[in-house]
Design a protein around this motif. Structure first.
Motif, mmCIF file in Angstrom:
data_model
loop_
_atom_site.group_PDB
_atom_site.id
_atom_site.type_symbol
_atom_site.label_atom_id
_atom_site.label_comp_id
_atom_site.label_asym_id
_atom_site.label_seq_id
_atom_site.Cartn_x
_atom_site.Cartn_y
_atom_site.Cartn_z
ATOM 1 N N ASP A 3 0.844 -1.188 0.000
ATOM 2 C CA ASP A 3 0.000 0.000 0.000
ATOM 3 C C ASP A 3 0.884 1.244 0.000
ATOM 4 O OD1 ASP A 3 -2.420 1.421 0.098
ATOM 5 O OD2 ASP A 3 -2.167 1.699 2.260
ATOM 6 N N ASN A 4 0.478 2.251 -0.755
ATOM 7 C CA ASN A 4 1.201 3.510 -0.818
ATOM 8 C C ASN A 4 0.202 4.627 -0.546
ATOM 9 O OD1 ASN A 4 2.700 5.759 -1.404
ATOM 10 N ND2 ASN A 4 2.996 5.280 -3.558
ATOM 11 N N PRO A 5 0.234 5.232 0.644
ATOM 12 C CA PRO A 5 -0.761 6.252 0.969
ATOM 13 C C PRO A 5 -0.642 7.513 0.120
ATOM 14 C CG PRO A 5 0.906 6.098 2.684
ATOM 15 C CD PRO A 5 1.156 4.968 1.728
ATOM 16 N N ARG A 6 0.446 7.700 -0.606
ATOM 17 C CA ARG A 6 0.633 8.906 -1.424
ATOM 18 C C ARG A 6 0.394 8.669 -2.914
ATOM 19 N NH1 ARG A 6 4.572 12.643 1.619
ATOM 20 N NH2 ARG A 6 4.643 11.610 3.614
ATOM 21 N N GLY A 7 0.007 7.473 -3.286
ATOM 22 C CA GLY A 7 -0.197 7.192 -4.700
ATOM 23 C C GLY A 7 -0.605 5.756 -4.918
#
Length: 68
Positions: A3-7
Motif C-alpha cells: 500500500d502507498n498512501p501517497r499514490g
C-alpha cells in the motif's frame, strides 16, 4: 503489492534463478498510470497529440524508451 498512501500501490518482486549467480539490478521506470485527464490544462488531453508552435503535448510524447 504494498500500500502507498501517497499514490498507487508499489510492486516488489524477486527472481532467483540460481543463488550462485551474481546479482544485477535493472530499474525501469514505472510510469503506467491513469491519464489524469483533470490535471491537463484546457485544450489538452493525455489521449490526443496537440502541437503548439515547437511544443508537442500528449501522453508519451516525450517518453524516450526507444531512443538509441
Amino acid at each position: 503489492m504494498l500500500d502507498n498512501p501517497r499514490g498507487p500501490p508499489v510492486l516488489i518482486a524477486e527472481r532467483i534463478e540460481n543463488p550462485d549467480y551474481v546479482t544485477a539490478l535493472v530499474y525501469g521506470h514505472g510510469d503506467t498510470i491513469r491519464g489524469q485527464d483533470d490535471q491537463w490544462r484546457a485544450g489538452l488531453s493525455p489521449w490526443r497529440v496537440v502541437v503548439e508552435g515547437e511544443r508537442i503535448y500528449g501522453r508519451g510524447t516525450a517518453d524516450n524508451k526507444g531512443s538509441a
